[in-house]
Design an enzyme around this catalytic site. Structure first.
Site, PDB file in Angstrom:
ATOM      1  N   GLU A 304       0.837  -1.194   0.000  1.00 14.39           N
ATOM      2  CA  GLU A 304       0.000   0.000   0.000  1.00 14.39           C
ATOM      3  C   GLU A 304       0.881   1.257   0.000  1.00 14.39           C
ATOM      4  O   GLU A 304       1.822   1.299   0.785  1.00 14.39           O
ATOM      5  CB  GLU A 304      -0.921   0.041   1.216  1.00 14.39           C
ATOM      6  CG  GLU A 304      -1.991   1.111   1.050  1.00 14.39           C
ATOM      7  CD  GLU A 304      -2.922   1.251   2.267  1.00 14.39           C
ATOM      8  OE1 GLU A 304      -2.519   0.877   3.383  1.00 14.39           O
ATOM      9  OE2 GLU A 304      -4.028   1.751   2.074  1.00 14.39           O
ATOM     10  N   MET A 440       0.532  -2.781   8.748  1.00 13.84           N
ATOM     11  CA  MET A 440      -0.166  -2.815   7.464  1.00 13.84           C
ATOM     12  C   MET A 440      -1.166  -3.960   7.472  1.00 13.84           C
ATOM     13  O   MET A 440      -0.827  -5.088   7.805  1.00 13.84           O
ATOM     14  CB  MET A 440       0.863  -2.968   6.325  1.00 13.84           C
ATOM     15  CG  MET A 440       0.255  -3.166   4.949  1.00 13.84           C
ATOM     16  SD  MET A 440      -0.722  -1.726   4.424  1.00 13.84           S
ATOM     17  CE  MET A 440      -1.959  -2.549   3.401  1.00 13.84           C
ATOM     18  N   ASN A 442      -2.646  -6.065   5.522  1.00 11.83           N
ATOM     19  CA  ASN A 442      -2.812  -7.115   4.510  1.00 11.83           C
ATOM     20  C   ASN A 442      -3.799  -8.176   4.999  1.00 11.83           C
ATOM     21  O   ASN A 442      -3.711  -8.643   6.130  1.00 11.83           O
ATOM     22  CB  ASN A 442      -1.469  -7.795   4.240  1.00 11.83           C
ATOM     23  CG  ASN A 442      -0.348  -6.810   4.090  1.00 11.83           C
ATOM     24  OD1 ASN A 442      -0.362  -5.994   3.197  1.00 11.83           O
ATOM     25  ND2 ASN A 442       0.612  -6.861   5.011  1.00 11.83           N
ATOM     26  N   GLU A 474      -5.699  -2.228  12.858  1.00 14.34           N
ATOM     27  CA  GLU A 474      -5.494  -3.136  11.713  1.00 14.34           C
ATOM     28  C   GLU A 474      -6.607  -4.177  11.628  1.00 14.34           C
ATOM     29  O   GLU A 474      -7.010  -4.564  10.532  1.00 14.34           O
ATOM     30  CB  GLU A 474      -4.121  -3.818  11.805  1.00 14.34           C
ATOM     31  CG  GLU A 474      -2.929  -2.868  11.903  1.00 14.34           C
ATOM     32  CD  GLU A 474      -2.898  -1.786  10.826  1.00 14.34           C
ATOM     33  OE1 GLU A 474      -3.370  -2.053   9.708  1.00 14.34           O
ATOM     34  OE2 GLU A 474      -2.408  -0.676  11.116  1.00 14.34           O
ATOM     35  N   HIS A 477      -9.557  -2.764   9.924  1.00 13.64           N
ATOM     36  CA  HIS A 477      -9.371  -2.725   8.473  1.00 13.64           C
ATOM     37  C   HIS A 477      -9.823  -4.013   7.793  1.00 13.64           C
ATOM     38  O   HIS A 477     -10.101  -4.001   6.589  1.00 13.64           O
ATOM     39  CB  HIS A 477      -7.892  -2.545   8.143  1.00 13.64           C
ATOM     40  CG  HIS A 477      -7.450  -1.111   8.043  1.00 13.64           C
ATOM     41  ND1 HIS A 477      -8.156  -0.169   7.343  1.00 13.64           N
ATOM     42  CD2 HIS A 477      -6.352  -0.488   8.533  1.00 13.64           C
ATOM     43  CE1 HIS A 477      -7.491   0.991   7.421  1.00 13.64           C
ATOM     44  NE2 HIS A 477      -6.414   0.822   8.133  1.00 13.64           N
TER      45      HIS A 477
HETATM   46 ZN   LIG Z   1      -4.879   2.073   8.618  1.00 18.50          ZN
END
Ligand SMILES: [Zn+2]
Length: 1035
Positions: A304, A440, A442, A474, A477
């Site tokens: 990203e 991140m 993922n 996270e 997300h």
């Molecule tokens: Zn974020």
């Protein structure tokens, strides 16, 4: 993604505001192809791709000049060129190839530079008629030439002109965004990383469907050398095809002599080789030392926003979702991880092992793909239907338990809260020793910095708060971002604002003992500070270039996004309204892409209140325009008039905006001010509104607990009444409300609406204040002024300011303990107070800190300094050259990352210029100090008097290397620029900063951060000019 480096205090302090980046401000680095179609041959036949999905500003290119009425004599031919060249504009400096065929050349029409004679005439003219300078400046270049602008042919159609590929053929696509005629359905990736030679080869097979007839397939690829490509249409034979590449836009393409027809299916297979990246994005390598001091290497991914294309050719835009089947070949002594569980491992004749992962059962954007080759060990547990694991290097396995426990509780919370189960069978959380962002998201394979995931035995509750926050962000997300994804980066806030809001909301519910509320409040204050600048941008804002995409990862997307969601939730009737709306949104768009309107529509649909509040109408005023309102209160008898205008800090006093917001104004008064039931709501949609209040009401406090994203000015009388009430009894308002008054009055003083004397009048009550939120806010505001005066070498005022702070906070400072402390809130309070006391060299503080350091050193590390006090202790120690060396020795051998970072902050706070030079250089070289820590090193160095000019020189001298390590526009670069310039307050520094950045041209001159930096220096100068002489009197 969590771009922040997980130190909550720094995060709160970091200024991260960015600016609207006008497409027209920069001279586009283009050839004006449309003006001379003979110079660049044209590629015929437009297909439907060329008129869809293109950002507004570049549509003009394909529509043609004829539509743009450029035929008028007075039409500016240069601006025509700009309009025409728009989609050829390549500001992607970091990705620009020197061999770009787009070199600037003299346009065939007469828009050339003015002749010398004309220049002389112009200069004379400028001298004589100064008042017309601006007008002349704005006139096009062709005005000054002999021939002027040639008349455009009104009827001539514009011919799209295509760039030249690396092999000399025309590249069949001329825009930054990919065409929409082909849609990828599934990818099959095989990767062969060679960690000995830091290279990899790969094969990518992409199954696609044709949506519109087309003669080309265009996708992304960066730094990959494609060695072979075949194409298969339907059930036909695979045939070799030529892949064209246009490097400046990181695009590749295959052209066909016959059209592919809508409805057909096809397969493109590409073999390629590449080098593992040495930066922190793409498929990158990194190394660390194990407990025996041996160097270990690993390879991991960070895609990203735009780096999946560096690992495999792909349609690298978030709306091109597809499934992925991934195979990785590795040496037997490594292990691999990817988004999905491993399906099987096979021995290959070469002696390598092939790990094959299950095909994803979800459609996924490319930026969420991830894989890792390393030697990590896991701990695992089952949470409903998901196998949850936390991975780390083997010697840190014991630090992973807290993360596993936290993640399992949060996963259960989100499964219930969203009423949608996490859709994959496994979820891995991996601590990577060398990782730039905080974490991140993922899908199924979340990667973290070690400090954002690992909690050592000697942890402090504050470290647990950091780790829990990042995990909560996270995990959120996995729904907001992964399941439902923004269509394009302009709505990044749909991912990040939501994940940020959910992180605070879930922690408040699941781990109330972590006291996350104070941090969220601070974060909202900082978001207001950034959004008060003219250089800010709307939450949902147009982005085109790679740098603009990078710059979306800023406090507006994250923190303002989260703040306006809090405001919305707090203003909806009933506590389930908001939740119902987001469940509806997630269910409706599961697996798809959305924009901001989709969200507001879902929330509006579930709205069942009798006083119908149209969420779309209210919220679009907060997402579509930059800035926020200042609400001014005036009382007359029983009438209270509220007026709104934009709160805009700008050095230009003539700037006025007519922006209006739909504000859910909340208020309490002296008869009832603490309990939530006291709160009353008034919706202010127009410029002014009136509410009635009994005349007996003594004072009014708006923005109850600061859940709204606005600042309030109470007028002289209103402020006096509040100040008087607080001086009698601190507890008449909640701590959040007290902190909000402090924040607002400082902001108003910067704006020039209240005098600094009034600020000091409010702060008089501080000697009886003991709560964390108001104390930390006041200290933060005062310390930024203190630093500004310090950098101006206003030594007399600095001494007075020091006395002022010690007078108001000294007794609370003296009451702080230096032993273990369990309460997070008390830790936050004491670390803020003691860091301030020691930085002012308050004797008791420095003595205690030195004693703790000595005890720690003499015990050979067996005596632990409480985690929240480590930074202040190491900082005090580092002021002595001898202890600095001791600390450096400790730093080199420390393995626990959270503690190590505090040692580094201590080291970087030295005032010894030789040590400063060494530490900056080491951060850049990345051996003793990892390069991922360089932004933190620079920001710490800049706080000190000895370091701030030094660091600015360092940034200027090493700019080229900095942007090799961190992409232009990235959060790391934003932090570095902000740290290095935010304490300047003189014209000389302003000129210097302006000169340096404008000289960078495509290497960063157009960043919003640069505009923010210049604006901040101007505001600092204005504040100093206005207040310096008065401070002599008041302090
Ligand atoms: Zn974020």
């Amino acid at each position: 993604m969590d771009p922040f480096d997980s130190n909550s205090t720094e995060q709160a302090n970091l200024p991260r505001n960015m600016i609207e980046n006008s497409m027209f401000e920069e001279e586009p680095d283009v050839v004006d192809l449309a003006k001379d179609s003979t110079t660049f041959p044209t590629f015929p036949a437009l297909d439907p791709d060329e008129v869809v999905f293109e950002p507004r500003s570049s549509r003009l290119l394909v529509r043609g000049l004829g539509e743009n009425d450029m035929d008028e004599d007075e039409e500016d031919c240069e601006s025509s060129a700009r309009l025409l060249g728009m989609s050829f504009m390549n500001r992607s400096s970091a990705h620009r190839s020197n061999s770009s065929p787009y070199t600037r050349q003299a346009p065939p029409r007469s828009c050339s530079r003015p002749s010398a004679r004309t220049m002389v005439v112009c200069v004379l003219f400028l001298v004589i008629v100064a008042s017309t300078t601006m007008v002349l400046y704005l006139l096009p270049g062709c005005t000054f030439t002999k021939t002027g602008c040639r008349k455009m042919n009104k009827t001539a159609p514009i011919e799209t002109v295509y760039p030249v590929s690396t092999n000399g053929q025309l590249f069949p696509w001329a825009q930054l965004r990919l065409p929409q005629s082909i849609r990828p359905l599934s990818y099959s990736l095989t990767l062969n990383p060679d960690l000995d030679n830091m290279t990899f080869t790969g094969r990518t097979v992409i199954n696609m469907s044709v949506l519109h007839n087309t003669e080309r397939i265009v996708l992304h690829s960066a730094n990959l050398s494609i060695t072979k490509a075949t194409f298969k249409l339907g059930d036909g034979e695979a045939t070799d095809v030529t892949v064209l590449e246009y490097k400046p836009r990181q695009q590749i393409a295959v052209k066909f002599s016959e059209e592919l027809k809508a409805g057909q299916y096809c397969v493109l297979t590409m073999d390629y080789s590449a080098t593992l990246s040495h930066t922190y994005d793409g498929f990158y390598n990194s190394s660390y030392s194990d407990k025996d001091g041996n160097k270990r290497v690993l390879a991991a991914t960070q895609f990203e926003p735009l780096s999946a294309r560096k690992a495999f050719p792909c349609f690298d835009e978030p709306a091109f979702k597809a499934t992925f089947l991934i195979k990785i070949n590795r040496k037997p002594n490594y292990m691999t991880l990817s988004n999905m569980p491993k399906a099987k491992s096979t021995s290959l004749p070469s002696g390598l092992m092939e790990d094959e992962f299950e095909k994803t059962n979800v459609n996924m954007s490319t930026y969420l793909v991830a894989f890792i080759v390393a030697n990590f060990t896991p701990i695992s547990k089952n949470v409903s239907k998901t196998l949850l694991s936390v991975y780390s290097v083997p010697e840190k396995k014991e630090h992973t338990e807290y993360a596993l426990d936290t993640a399992s509780k949060l996963l259960e919370f989100y499964n219930n809260f969203f009423e949608i189960d996490y859709p994959l069978k496994k979820l891995d959380l991996v601590a990577i020793p060398d990782f730039l962002a905080g974490a991140m998201e993922n899908w199924g394979l979340i990667t973290f910095r070690e400090t954002s995931l690992l909690v050592g035995k000697q942890n402090s509750p504050l470290e647990k708060q950091v780790v829990s926050s990042v995990i909560a962000h996270e995990l959120a997300h996995q729904w907001f971002g992964n399941l439902v994804t923004m269509s394009w980066w302009n709505d990044l806030w749909l991912n990040e604002g939501f994940a940020t809001y959910m992180q605070y909301m879930s922690l408040q519910t699941v781990f109330p003992q972590l006291d996350i509320g104070n941090l969220f409040l601070t974060v909202r204050f900082r978001a207001l500070d950034k959004d008060a600048l003219n250089s800010s941008h709307a939450v949902s804002t147009e982005v085109t270039t790679p740098e603009q995409v990078e710059e979306m990862f800023d406090s507006v997307s994250y923190e303002k996004g989260a703040s306006i969601l809090l405001m919305l939730n707090a203003s909806l009737p009933g506590d389930q309204q908001f939740r119902k709306g987001i469940i509806q949104y997630l269910k409706q768009f599961s697996g798809f892409n959305t924009d901001t309107d989709n969200l507001w529509n879902s929330l509006t649909q579930v709205e069942v209140s009798t006083q119908h509040q149209n969420v779309s109408e209210m919220m679009s005023s907060w997402t579509s325009q930059k800035g926020f309102p200042l609400v001014t209160v005036s009382r007359k008898g029983d009438q209270v008039t509220l007026t709104q205008q934009q709160f805009l800090l700008t050095s230009d006093n003539t700037t006025h905006t007519s922006s209006l917001w739909n504000i859910p104004v909340t208020y309490v008064n002296d008869s009832c001010s603490l309990a939530p039931e006291c709160r009353q709501v008034f919706t202010l949609k127009s410029k002014t509104g009136t509410l009635k209040l009994p005349e007996s009401v003594k004072w009014l406090k708006l923005n109850y607990r600061n859940t709204g994203f606005y600042i309030v000015h109470y007028g002289d009388e209103g402020w006096s009444a509040l100040i008087e009430a607080l001086s009698k009894n601190v507890s008449v308002l909640t701590p959040e409300d007290r902190a909000s008054l402090i924040h607002n009055i400082f902001a108003l003083s910067r704006l020039g609406s209240v005098s600094f004397y009034q600020v000091l009048s409010l702060l008089n009550y501080m000697s009886s204040e003991t709560e964390t939120a108001p104390v930390t806010e006041a200290l933060l505001q005062l310390s930024s002024l203190y630093r500004l005066l310090d950098k101006r070498q206003e030594n007399g005022l600095v001494a007075r300011m020091k006395n002022y702070i010690l007078h108001h906070f000294g007794s609370l400072m003296g009451k702080q303990t230096w032993g273990e402390e369990e309460s997070v809130s008390k830790q936050e309070l004491r670390s803020a107070l003691l860091e301030m006391a020691c930085s002012l060299k308050e004797e008791n503080c420095t003595r205690q800190a030195k004693a703790l350091f000595k005890q720690h050193v003499e015990s050979n590390g067996t005596f632990q300094i409480p985690g929240d006090l480590q930074r202040v202790v190491f900082t005090v120690a580092a002021q002595s050259d001898e202890d600095w060396v001791t600390l450096l020795g400790m730093y080199r051998y420390a393995t626990y990352d959270a503690e190590k970072r505090k040692m580094l902050q201590g080291l970087a706070s030295t005032q010894n210029t030789q040590s400063l030079a060494w530490i900056l250089k080491s951060g850049l070289n990345g051996d003793i100090i990892q390069t991922q820590e360089l932004p933190l090193v620079i920001s710490t160095v800049c706080n000190g008097f000895a370091g701030y000019l030094f660091a600015w020189d360092f940034v200027q001298e090493n700019w080229g290397r900095l942007i090799e390590k961190f992409p232009v526009g990235s959060f790391a670069i934003q932090t570095i620029i902000k740290s290095a310039t935010s304490q300047f307050s003189t014209q000389a520094h302003l000129d210097q900063v302006q000169g340096f950045f404008s000289g960078l041209k495509e290497r960063g001159s157009q960043m919003r951060t640069v505009k923010e930096a210049l604006e901040t220096i101007r505001l600092n100068r204005r504040w100093i000019d206005k207040n310096l002489s008065k401070l002599q009197k008041w302090l």
